[in-house]
Design a protein around this motif. Structure first.
Motif, PDB file in Angstrom:
ATOM      1  N   ASP A 281       0.797  -1.151  -0.159  1.00 55.90           N
ATOM      2  CA  ASP A 281      -0.160   0.010  -0.184  1.00 55.90           C
ATOM      3  C   ASP A 281       0.991   1.249   0.049  1.00 55.90           C
ATOM      4  N   LEU A 282       1.841   1.428  -0.796  1.00 58.99           N
ATOM      5  CA  LEU A 282       2.739   2.367  -1.093  1.00 58.99           C
ATOM      6  C   LEU A 282       1.773   3.623  -1.565  1.00 58.99           C
ATOM      7  N   ARG A 283       1.817   4.723  -0.712  1.00 60.75           N
ATOM      8  CA  ARG A 283       0.996   6.178  -0.917  1.00 60.75           C
ATOM      9  C   ARG A 283       1.924   7.408  -1.013  1.00 60.75           C
ATOM     10  N   LEU A 284       1.471   8.178  -1.591  1.00 61.45           N
ATOM     11  CA  LEU A 284       1.923   9.507  -1.540  1.00 61.45           C
ATOM     12  C   LEU A 284       1.207   9.942  -0.145  1.00 61.45           C
ATOM     13  N   GLU A 285       1.890  10.684   0.626  1.00 62.18           N
ATOM     14  CA  GLU A 285       1.503  11.242   1.728  1.00 62.18           C
ATOM     15  C   GLU A 285       1.226  12.643   1.720  1.00 62.18           C
ATOM     16  N   GLU A 286       2.445  13.409   1.510  1.00 59.70           N
ATOM     17  CA  GLU A 286       2.624  15.018   1.871  1.00 59.70           C
ATOM     18  C   GLU A 286       3.782  15.192   0.700  1.00 59.70           C
ATOM     19  N   VAL A 287       3.624  16.353   0.396  1.00 52.56           N
ATOM     20  CA  VAL A 287       4.542  17.183  -0.702  1.00 52.56           C
ATOM     21  C   VAL A 287       4.837  18.562  -0.104  1.00 52.56           C
ATOM     22  N   GLU A 288       5.915  19.016   0.037  1.00 56.51           N
ATOM     23  CA  GLU A 288       6.315  20.314   0.499  1.00 56.51           C
ATOM     24  C   GLU A 288       7.571  20.795  -0.344  1.00 56.51           C
ATOM     25  N   LEU A 289       7.420  22.129  -0.825  1.00 59.46           N
ATOM     26  CA  LEU A 289       8.635  22.836  -1.190  1.00 59.46           C
ATOM     27  C   LEU A 289       9.352  23.458  -0.118  1.00 59.46           C
ATOM     28  N   SER A 290      10.660  23.514  -0.125  1.00 58.53           N
ATOM     29  CA  SER A 290      11.320  24.105   0.995  1.00 58.53           C
ATOM     30  C   SER A 290      11.298  25.352   0.739  1.00 58.53           C
ATOM     31  N   GLU A 291      11.440  26.281   1.689  1.00 57.47           N
ATOM     32  CA  GLU A 291      11.255  27.791   1.854  1.00 57.47           C
ATOM     33  C   GLU A 291      12.172  28.383   0.599  1.00 57.47           C
ATOM     34  N   ASP A 292      13.357  27.954   0.513  1.00 63.10           N
ATOM     35  CA  ASP A 292      14.228  28.388  -0.325  1.00 63.10           C
ATOM     36  C   ASP A 292      14.169  27.934  -1.884  1.00 63.10           C
ATOM     37  N   LYS A 293      13.170  27.045  -1.846  1.00 63.69           N
ATOM     38  CA  LYS A 293      12.772  26.323  -3.251  1.00 63.69           C
ATOM     39  C   LYS A 293      13.862  25.409  -3.786  1.00 63.69           C
ATOM     40  N   SER A 294      15.033  25.053  -2.938  1.00 65.16           N
ATOM     41  CA  SER A 294      16.008  24.310  -3.450  1.00 65.16           C
ATOM     42  C   SER A 294      15.626  22.793  -3.386  1.00 65.16           C
ATOM     43  N   PHE A 295      14.817  22.191  -2.426  1.00 66.11           N
ATOM     44  CA  PHE A 295      14.410  20.832  -2.287  1.00 66.11           C
ATOM     45  C   PHE A 295      12.834  20.676  -2.318  1.00 66.11           C
ATOM     46  N   TRP A 296      12.406  19.742  -2.594  1.00 67.42           N
ATOM     47  CA  TRP A 296      11.038  19.075  -2.639  1.00 67.42           C
ATOM     48  C   TRP A 296      11.036  17.969  -1.567  1.00 67.42           C
ATOM     49  N   LEU A 297      10.272  17.918  -0.537  1.00 68.21           N
ATOM     50  CA  LEU A 297      10.065  17.116   0.582  1.00 68.21           C
ATOM     51  C   LEU A 297       8.899  16.373   0.439  1.00 68.21           C
ATOM     52  N   ILE A 298       9.208  15.041   0.006  1.00 73.31           N
ATOM     53  CA  ILE A 298       8.072  14.103  -0.101  1.00 73.31           C
ATOM     54  C   ILE A 298       8.046  13.013   0.930  1.00 73.31           C
ATOM     55  N   THR A 299       6.729  12.797   1.338  1.00 74.13           N
ATOM     56  CA  THR A 299       6.559  11.902   2.494  1.00 74.13           C
ATOM     57  C   THR A 299       5.687  10.640   1.576  1.00 74.13           C
ATOM     58  N   LEU A 300       6.378   9.308   1.616  1.00 79.66           N
ATOM     59  CA  LEU A 300       5.627   8.386   1.064  1.00 79.66           C
ATOM     60  C   LEU A 300       5.388   7.224   2.550  1.00 79.66           C
ATOM     61  N   GLY A 301       4.151   6.753   2.556  1.00 78.95           N
ATOM     62  CA  GLY A 301       3.753   5.920   3.580  1.00 78.95           C
ATOM     63  C   GLY A 301       3.454   4.441   2.831  1.00 78.95           C
ATOM     64  N   PHE A 302       3.816   3.327   3.842  1.00 80.79           N
ATOM     65  CA  PHE A 302       3.499   2.004   3.350  1.00 80.79           C
ATOM     66  C   PHE A 302       3.200   1.236   4.571  1.00 80.79           C
ATOM     67  N   ASN A 303       2.739   0.080   4.280  1.00 81.90           N
ATOM     68  CA  ASN A 303       2.527  -0.928   5.397  1.00 81.90           C
ATOM     69  C   ASN A 303       3.986  -2.148   5.250  1.00 81.90           C
ATOM     70  N   ILE A 304       4.207  -2.310   6.744  1.00 86.77           N
ATOM     71  CA  ILE A 304       5.258  -3.208   6.770  1.00 86.77           C
ATOM     72  C   ILE A 304       4.431  -4.468   7.602  1.00 86.77           C
ATOM     73  N   PRO A 305       4.583  -5.627   7.327  1.00 86.34           N
ATOM     74  CA  PRO A 305       3.970  -6.646   8.094  1.00 86.34           C
ATOM     75  C   PRO A 305       4.757  -6.904   9.419  1.00 86.34           C
ATOM     76  N   LYS A 306       3.878  -7.148  10.376  1.00 87.19           N
ATOM     77  CA  LYS A 306       4.442  -7.145  11.792  1.00 87.19           C
ATOM     78  C   LYS A 306       3.736  -8.317  12.440  1.00 87.19           C
ATOM     79  N   LYS A 307       4.570  -9.220  12.825  1.00 81.47           N
ATOM     80  CA  LYS A 307       3.939 -10.434  13.689  1.00 81.47           C
ATOM     81  C   LYS A 307       3.652 -10.029  15.000  1.00 81.47           C
TER      82      LYS A 307
END
Length: 99
Positions: free
Chosen positions: A28-54
């Motif tokens: 279930d890999l999904r895009l969660e957040e997108v943000e451009l840094s204040e100086d516009k040098s970087f995009w900050l991308i958050t991806l979320g996913f499920n990991i199996p836990k016993k």
């Protein structure tokens, strides 16, 4: 500046290339957040996913035959924050994103 679709795709491809090293498949890999840094040098991308836990094994499971024991797998949501250069589209960092 690189467009957002290209940047998000770079983050997806980066994490997929590391999937084997992470020790399990990323469900279930999904895009969660997108943000451009204040100086516009970087995009900050958050991806979320499920990991199996016993679930932790209980002492009762030692007494129950394997065929009767529950074998369900639980999942835990995890997040990674990617720092992507806004000019080149290159992923420069991946960090654990606490929620």
């Amino acid at each position: 500046m690189i467009d957002i679709k290209t940047v998000v795709n770079a983050a997806y491809e980066y994490i997929k290339s590391l999937q084997e090293m992470m020790g399990s498949s990323l469900g279930d890999l999904r895009l969660e957040e997108v943000e451009l840094s204040e100086d516009k040098s970087f995009w900050l991308i958050t991806l979320g996913f499920n990991i199996p836990k016993k679930p932790p094994k209980s002492r009762l499971e030692d007494l129950i035959p394997i065929s009767l024991a529950s074998t369900s797998v639980l999942y835990e949501r995890e997040y990674k924050l990617f720092k992507v250069n806004s000019q080149t589209g290159e992923v420069e960092a991946m960090k654990i994103r606490q929620v």
